[in-house]
Design an enzyme around this catalytic site. Structure first.
Site, PDB file in Angstrom:
ATOM      1  CE  LYS A  46     -91.207 -48.193  -3.028  1.00 35.86           C
ATOM      2  NZ  LYS A  46     -91.668 -47.006  -3.767  1.00 35.86           N
ATOM      3  CE  LYS A  89     -92.943 -36.821 -10.065  1.00 34.89           C
ATOM      4  NZ  LYS A  89     -91.669 -36.288  -9.527  1.00 34.89           N
ATOM      5  CG  HIS A  99     -91.595 -37.842  32.155  1.00 38.43           C
ATOM      6  ND1 HIS A  99     -91.286 -37.750  33.490  1.00 38.43           N
ATOM      7  CD2 HIS A  99     -92.191 -36.679  31.827  1.00 38.43           C
ATOM      8  CE1 HIS A  99     -91.696 -36.575  33.960  1.00 38.43           C
ATOM      9  NE2 HIS A  99     -92.248 -35.908  32.966  1.00 38.43           N
ATOM     10  CD  GLU A 105     -95.813 -49.794  -1.318  1.00 38.87           C
ATOM     11  OE1 GLU A 105     -94.710 -50.016  -0.814  1.00 38.87           O
ATOM     12  OE2 GLU A 105     -95.959 -49.211  -2.433  1.00 38.87           O
ATOM     13  N   GLY A 137     -91.794 -36.223  -4.505  1.00 39.84           N
ATOM     14  CA  GLY A 137     -92.791 -36.705  -3.553  1.00 39.84           C
ATOM     15  C   GLY A 137     -92.731 -36.039  -2.196  1.00 39.84           C
ATOM     16  NE  ARG A 138     -86.520 -36.328  -0.436  1.00 35.64           N
ATOM     17  CZ  ARG A 138     -86.252 -37.021  -1.523  1.00 35.64           C
ATOM     18  NH1 ARG A 138     -87.138 -37.857  -2.013  1.00 35.64           N
ATOM     19  NH2 ARG A 138     -85.094 -36.878  -2.150  1.00 35.64           N
ATOM     20  CD  GLU A 144     -87.506 -40.841   0.231  1.00 38.78           C
ATOM     21  OE1 GLU A 144     -87.873 -41.945   0.683  1.00 38.78           O
ATOM     22  OE2 GLU A 144     -88.254 -40.062  -0.381  1.00 38.78           O
TER      23      GLU A 144
END
Length: 506
Positions: free
Chosen positions: A479, A193, A369, A199, A252-253, A338
């Site tokens: 961060k 964005k 399982h 990263e 973002g999400r 978030e």
């Protein structure tokens, strides 16, 4: 007002699931609804079944009263009107406009951006940028999880371009993508964005270096930028004609529907991506225009609040009984935790109860399982969502899918019914809740509606709790400290200092 409603909810009787079904012969019709998509010629549906939860008429009425007290109608209207619904950052949240439902100007801008993206996608598919067989998409958080989920769900076979989504700063992730791609036929999509995410930009620089090392003449000529900061992308070296912008008001999400969906369109082709948007838009219209328990995301939020606030459930489990949806629990973790993992309300006052539960899950039948022992006989009460498709996603003997669905439906039935035994170790208490979301098929339209349903469910939960689901300041502190470590000169606690010394970072 809301406190009084919560007190009322706490005082209501809480019958068992068996009692609820026995008392109401029409319970299934009341709490299970088919959501229809498409037209008569191309129709499909998603069935949302909340009948095996502890919702009853008294609780639903009280939750509808709570929604009124929390001005659900007003906050929903503000969301679709493009008003500021993220007050801490002074922003609207206009992901629905990307699907064509929202403020007129925002919908028009989204349409313009989609037109630009479609032109680039179709040009690449026609060979305008040479032979493109691979795309490395770098992003993080919502810029990576959404595309990775959609591609895994919808493009397992016959993908038009082989897409590798890389989010982790760990170089092992990039090396794996490099090993699968031919640099001569590889493009790079950089999704950020701000176009400053450390990263993402570090990974992008490494991809450029890999292309250059492998004698690609113009590495930056292979780059498409997906960003709300076009000027930063140009400063980095991306040509303006290959920048796909999106609005600052798209979080973002919630950004999969914007140019962040470029790798999905590259894998599927534009017609399927458009169908994906249309499925989400159908859910948007339902959420915008439907009131009370008939509103499917709001109904789900009522159940979520029941278990979190009234029954003290700290987690909610999601199990996809379809390998194509294997990444869905991971995606929902970010979306829900978030968004709603907050400790203060919109007005800054402390939250007066639990907010988002811990979302976790897995894939059936593998999870049976591994973790279902706790769900059936453990001391934790965990509401479960089962998600499956009637149509199988493979060409093998249908017995595979029949066994898969039989197990899915059996787990919900067993959680509810339990089983008595004279041997305590073999006794199952039952009365354990589950909901089932059953798709006719995993198609772009049903998948789009499914993701939009969960976005609106998250928003509805936030309204009922009085919190802001659109900021995420909790991710910033770590961060900030990481940046301090990189700069050096900052003293930390003894444990952190020792770890830095051991790793050779200090």
């Amino acid at each position: 007002m809301s406190e009084a409603v919560w007190n009322k909810l706490k005082d209501l009787e809480k019958p068992s699931l068996a009692q609820l079904f026995a008392a109401d012969p029409d319970r299934l019709d009341t709490y299970a609804t088919a959501f229809e998509l498409g037209d008569e010629e191309n129709s499909c549906a998603i069935r949302f079944d909340w009948s095996k939860t502890h919702l009853d008429a008294a609780h639903v009425a009280a939750f509808e009263e709570l929604a009124a007290a929390m001005d659900f109608t007003g906050r929903r209207a503000a969301l679709f009107a493009g008003d500021i619904v993220n007050p801490t950052e002074g922003r609207a949240a206009e992901h629905t406009a990307q699907r064509g439902v929202g403020k007129e100007e925002s919908v028009a801008l989204a349409h313009e951006n989609h037109h630009r993206m479609a032109a680039i996608v179709e040009a690449i598919h026609r060979g305008a940028m040479g032979d493109v067989k691979h795309l490395i998409h770098v992003g993080i958080g919502g810029s990576a999880l959404g595309p990775a989920l959609a591609i895994d769900a919808l493009a397992r076979e016959g993908a038009m371009v082989d897409v590798h989504v890389v989010s982790n700063i760990d170089g092992c992730a990039l090396e794996q993508a490099f090993a699968a791609c031919d640099p001569a036929t590889t493009m790079l999509a950089v999704a950020s964005k701000t176009f400053t995410t450390i990263e993402t930009m570090t990974n992008a620089e490494s991809v450029i270096g890999w292309l250059r090392e492998n004698e690609v003449d113009d590495p930056f000529g292979r780059v498409v930028a997906l960003t709300a900061s076009p000027e930063k992308a140009m400063e980095w070296g991306v040509d303006e004609t290959r920048i796909l912008p999106f609005s600052e008001s798209v979080g973002g999400r919630y950004s999969l529907w914007s140019s962040i969906g470029f790798p999905v369109a590259m894998a599927l082709g534009w017609p399927d991506f458009a169908e994906f948007l249309a499925g989400a838009a159908a859910m948007d219209e339902h959420f915008r225009d439907t009131d009370g328990m008939a509103n499917l995301p709001l109904r789900a939020a009522f159940a979520d609040q029941y278990y979190t606030r009234l029954r003290g459930c700290q987690t909610r489990a999601v199990f996809a009984y379809d390998e194509r949806l294997a990444m869905l629990p991971d995606y929902l973790q970010q979306l829900e935790m978030e968004s709603n993992g907050k400790r203060v309300k919109v007005d800054g006052s402390p939250v007066d109860g639990p907010t988002a539960p811990i979302t976790w899950g897995g894939v059936g039948t593998d999870a049976q399982h591994a973790v279902f022992q706790l769900l059936h006989q453990g001391t934790n009460l965990v509401p479960v969502d089962f998600i499956a498709s009637i149509a199988q996603g493979h060409d093998l003997d249908p017995v595979h899918h029949r066994i898969l669905l039989s197990n899915c439906f059996a787990q919900g039935a067993a959680l509810m019914a339990g089983k008595d035994s004279d041997d305590p170790a073999r006794a199952y208490p039952g009365d354990r809740p589950s909901a089932t979301i059953l798709l006719d098929e995993v198609s772009p339209a049903t998948f789009g509606a499914l993701i939009a349903f969960h976005e609106h469910r998250t928003f509805a939960n936030a309204v009922l709790m009085g919190i802001n689901p659109f900021d995420q300041f909790g991710v910033e502190l770590g961060k900030e400290i990481a940046r301090q470590i990189e700069k050096g000169g900052t003293q930390f606690d003894p444990s952190t200092e020792a770890l830095l010394q051991l790793a050779g970072i200090a």
